[in-house]
Design an enzyme around this catalytic site. Structure first.
Site, short mmCIF file in Angstrom:
data_model
loop_
_atom_site.label_atom_id
_atom_site.label_comp_id
_atom_site.label_asym_id
_atom_site.label_seq_id
_atom_site.Cartn_x
_atom_site.Cartn_y
_atom_site.Cartn_z
N GLY A 132 0.83 -1.00 -0.01
CA GLY A 132 -0.06 -0.01 0.15
C GLY A 132 0.79 1.20 -0.05
O GLY A 132 1.90 1.40 -0.40
N THR A 133 0.21 2.25 0.36
CA THR A 133 0.71 3.50 0.54
C THR A 133 2.08 3.48 1.30
O THR A 133 3.41 4.13 1.06
CB THR A 133 -0.05 4.69 1.42
OG1 THR A 133 -1.34 4.66 0.65
CG2 THR A 133 0.48 6.16 1.37
N GLY A 174 1.63 23.38 3.68
CA GLY A 174 0.98 22.41 4.63
C GLY A 174 2.26 22.05 5.51
O GLY A 174 3.40 21.27 5.40
N GLY A 208 -2.96 17.24 3.95
CA GLY A 208 -3.91 16.05 4.49
C GLY A 208 -4.21 15.03 3.60
O GLY A 208 -3.68 15.01 2.44
N HIS A 251 23.93 2.84 31.02
CA HIS A 251 24.82 4.13 31.04
C HIS A 251 25.76 3.86 30.03
O HIS A 251 26.53 2.92 30.04
CB HIS A 251 25.31 4.52 32.31
CG HIS A 251 26.05 5.92 32.12
ND1 HIS A 251 25.43 7.18 31.93
CD2 HIS A 251 27.53 6.10 32.13
CE1 HIS A 251 26.65 7.90 31.77
NE2 HIS A 251 27.49 7.53 31.94
P1 FAD Z 1 -2.92 2.21 2.20
O1 FAD Z 1 -1.60 1.88 2.83
O2 FAD Z 1 -3.25 3.25 1.72
O3 FAD Z 1 -3.44 0.79 1.31
C1 FAD Z 1 -4.62 0.73 0.73
C2 FAD Z 1 -4.42 -0.15 -0.46
O4 FAD Z 1 -5.61 -0.24 -1.00
C3 FAD Z 1 -3.49 0.35 -1.57
O5 FAD Z 1 -2.53 -0.48 -1.81
C4 FAD Z 1 -4.64 0.45 -2.63
O6 FAD Z 1 -4.00 0.44 -4.04
C5 FAD Z 1 -5.47 -0.45 -2.44
N1 FAD Z 1 -6.80 -0.27 -2.92
C6 FAD Z 1 -7.82 0.97 -2.91
N2 FAD Z 1 -8.80 0.94 -3.19
C7 FAD Z 1 -8.82 -0.22 -4.02
C8 FAD Z 1 -9.74 -0.93 -4.74
N3 FAD Z 1 -10.84 -0.50 -5.12
N4 FAD Z 1 -9.22 -2.25 -5.15
C9 FAD Z 1 -8.30 -2.91 -4.95
N5 FAD Z 1 -7.43 -2.28 -4.19
C10 FAD Z 1 -7.52 -0.85 -3.81
N6 FAD Z 1 2.64 6.16 8.56
C11 FAD Z 1 3.43 5.85 9.82
O7 FAD Z 1 2.86 5.06 10.64
N7 FAD Z 1 4.81 6.07 9.81
C12 FAD Z 1 5.44 6.85 8.85
O8 FAD Z 1 6.56 7.30 8.86
C13 FAD Z 1 4.34 7.45 7.50
N8 FAD Z 1 5.00 7.96 6.59
C14 FAD Z 1 3.97 8.42 5.56
C15 FAD Z 1 4.83 9.20 4.63
C16 FAD Z 1 3.85 9.68 3.56
C17 FAD Z 1 4.35 10.61 2.40
C18 FAD Z 1 2.52 9.31 3.66
C19 FAD Z 1 1.69 9.52 2.26
C20 FAD Z 1 2.02 8.45 4.60
C21 FAD Z 1 2.81 8.11 5.55
N9 FAD Z 1 2.23 7.34 6.69
C22 FAD Z 1 3.09 6.93 7.59
C23 FAD Z 1 0.81 6.98 6.77
C24 FAD Z 1 0.66 5.44 6.21
O9 FAD Z 1 1.25 5.23 5.01
C25 FAD Z 1 -0.77 5.07 6.30
O10 FAD Z 1 -1.24 5.32 7.49
C26 FAD Z 1 -0.89 3.53 5.76
O11 FAD Z 1 -0.18 3.23 4.67
C27 FAD Z 1 -2.48 3.13 6.15
O12 FAD Z 1 -2.51 1.81 5.58
P2 FAD Z 1 -3.88 1.29 4.92
O13 FAD Z 1 -3.63 -0.15 4.92
O14 FAD Z 1 -4.98 1.71 5.61
O15 FAD Z 1 -3.95 1.95 3.55
#
Ligand code: FAD
Length: 471
Positions: free
Chosen positions: A37-38, A183, A273, A445
């Protein structure tokens, strides 16, 4: 029929899939891009890979302090990008292997909800030969873990070339001489510190009076000082009005406390955001309720308003962090399996990879005040910690907040390795440990952890390496 279909293979979805298999469920995971994912592909990991490059650049630029002469220091964005890509690929293939080893069926494609027991999948990115034009999957339960994407702002000119979101900024091959960031939240400031170390002249524009506005105010104020000291300009209480292109450069117009501003830039990052990623899921037709920002509403079991359909992670809002998404994924499938699990939302650590790092868990002073909780504070500056001095990283402090019963309610760290130090604070807040009961916990320490120990002792005026308090 599968026991569970998960839509989205981020840290929420893929971890939920593994846990569900451990609990004996049959599981299909649908992902339209890459698993991880992200977090793995466009967030936590790529930014922390660049953070390491930035850290090395900073260390080398201070090398003389350690008696080391470094000549001809050069930074290659392209090589940093290649290193980052290698790390991402390693982790993504590691997750793919884990899912395969656990027997999770992974389908590449775009998922849509047909009804409360059926998901349809159409070809997404990746190997389309794996997916027939449309595939139906029946399941007893469906878990939505579709995450989030960058939010946009209603400002003129944000569609111009050179105005990017965090995902695109992670793909650039040259360091922009001037980077403006709209931001001053976590993502904006992490990039500000990274690109400042790479050599960009960085300007941050924040609409609110304070950067990192959700943090304990003392910590965010200190961060403001440290950003200024490293040459990053921050304009708070400033509203961006428009962006225009003027030949080779972009021109950002804003209204601030002291009047109108015109900020020239080569690249502009919009980091205002995140918004939930629910497009194409068919939520409305099924009657899955969302809040006013589009985040899916869930109850304490992560159940949506439609029986059998659950949601976790960024798509439900709240604390949008990778480890929260994972924990919610684990808890949701455990609830489906009938376990009595729950998340300690009061003890979620949050780390910010700026220079210096910030890490916090639990309540801030402002939160205590707004909730009417009487509290005491203990503090210890890294400048008085032996290990911090040897590292040459003496900026910052540890701040501990305890309530009137002496229970540790919050730990806030700004300083070296804050993200590692917060582990101990998380346990203390989760377990509701009293500052006085902590006495006698020996800290090796010389370590940075001694600063946390002294801050906890300071809650009751017992810190040993602080002069006696004038009470
Ligand atoms: P996501 O990781 O967004 O995964 C969702 C997945 O669903 C994606 O792969 C997407 O392709 C898939 N998807 C969506 N819709 C569909 C569909 N209809 N069919 C099939 N697949 C689909 N968090 C931290 O804890 N530490 C950090 O250091 C940190 N740094 C970050 C830096 C940046 C630049 C960003 C943008 C975010 C950061 N985050 C960090 C936040 C973190 O990435 C997210 O909180 C986390 O990835 C959320 O996980 P998730 O599984 O909810 O969603």
């Amino acid at each position: 029929m599968k026991d569970l279909v998960i839509i989205g293979g981020g840290p929420g979805g893929y971890v939920a899939a593994i846990r569900a298999r451990q609990l004996g469920m049959t599981v299909t995971l649908v992902e339209k891009e890459a698993v991880g994912g992200t977090c793995l592909n466009h967030g936590c990991i790529p930014t922390k890979a660049y953070y390491r490059n930035a850290e090395i650049m900073r260390d080398l630029s201070h090398a003389e302090e350690f008696g080391i002469a470094v000549a001809g220091l050069k930074f290659s964005m392209e090589q940093a990008w290649e290193r980052k890509e290698r790390i991402v690929k390693t982790l993504v293939s590691g997750v793919e292997k884990l899912l395969a080893d656990y027997g999770v069926e992974v389908i590449k494609g775009n998922a849509t909800l047909l009804d409360q027991n059926t998901v349809t999948v159409s070809g997404g990115q990746g190997d389309r030969s794996l997916v027939p034009p449309e595939q139906k999957i029946d399941a007893a339960h469906i878990l939505l873990a579709t995450g989030s994407t960058s939010a946009s702002l209603p400002i003129l000119g944000l569609k111009l070339e050179g105005v990017v979101d965090s995902t695109s900024l992670l793909q650039i091959s040259e360091v922009p001489p001037r980077l403006a960031i709209i931001g001053g939240g976590v993502i904006g400031l992490e990039f500000a510190c990274i690109f400042n170390s790479f050599g960009s002249q960085v300007t941050v524009i924040e609409y609110l009076p304070a950067i990192l506005n959700l943090l304990d105010r003392e910590i965010s104020k200190r961060m403001g000082v440290f950003l200024k000291r490293q040459g990053i300009t921050v304009h708070s209480s400033t509203a961006v009005e428009k962006v225009e292109r003027n030949g080779n450069e972009l021109l950002l117009s804003a209204k601030g406390k002291k009047g109108d501003l015109s900020i020239p830039a080569d690249l502009i990052l919009v980091s205002a955001g995140r918004r939930p990623l629910t497009a194409g899921l068919n939520l409305e037709t099924l009657g899955i309720a969302t809040d006013e920002h589009g985040f899916i509403k869930v109850d304490e079991n992560y159940a949506t308003t439609v029986p059998g359909i659950y949601a976790i992670g960024d798509v439900i809002g709240g604390l949008m962090l990778a480890h929260v998404a994972s924990e919610e994924g684990i808890t949701a499938v455990e609830k489906i399996a009938g376990c009595n699990s729950r998340i300690h939302y009061n003890a979620v650590p949050s780390c910010i990879f700026t220079f210096p790092e910030i890490a916090t868990v639990g309540m801030s002073e402002e939160e205590c005040v707004s909730r009417g909780i009487k509290y005491r504070v203990g503090k210890f500056n890294f400048a008085a910690n032996g290990k911090a001095l040897t590292l040459g990283e003496t900026d910052g402090l540890v701040k501990v907040i305890a309530d009137e019963d002496d229970v540790i309610r919050g730990v806030h760290i700004i300083g070296p390795h804050a993200s590692d130090l917060i582990l101990e604070g998380t346990i203390l807040v989760k377990e509701g440990v009293k500052a006085s009961d902590f006495v006698g916990t020996i800290h090796a320490h010389p370590t940075l952890g001694e600063a946390l120990m002294e801050a906890i002792l300071d809650v009751n005026g017992q810190a040993l390496h602080l002069s006696p308090r004038k009470r």
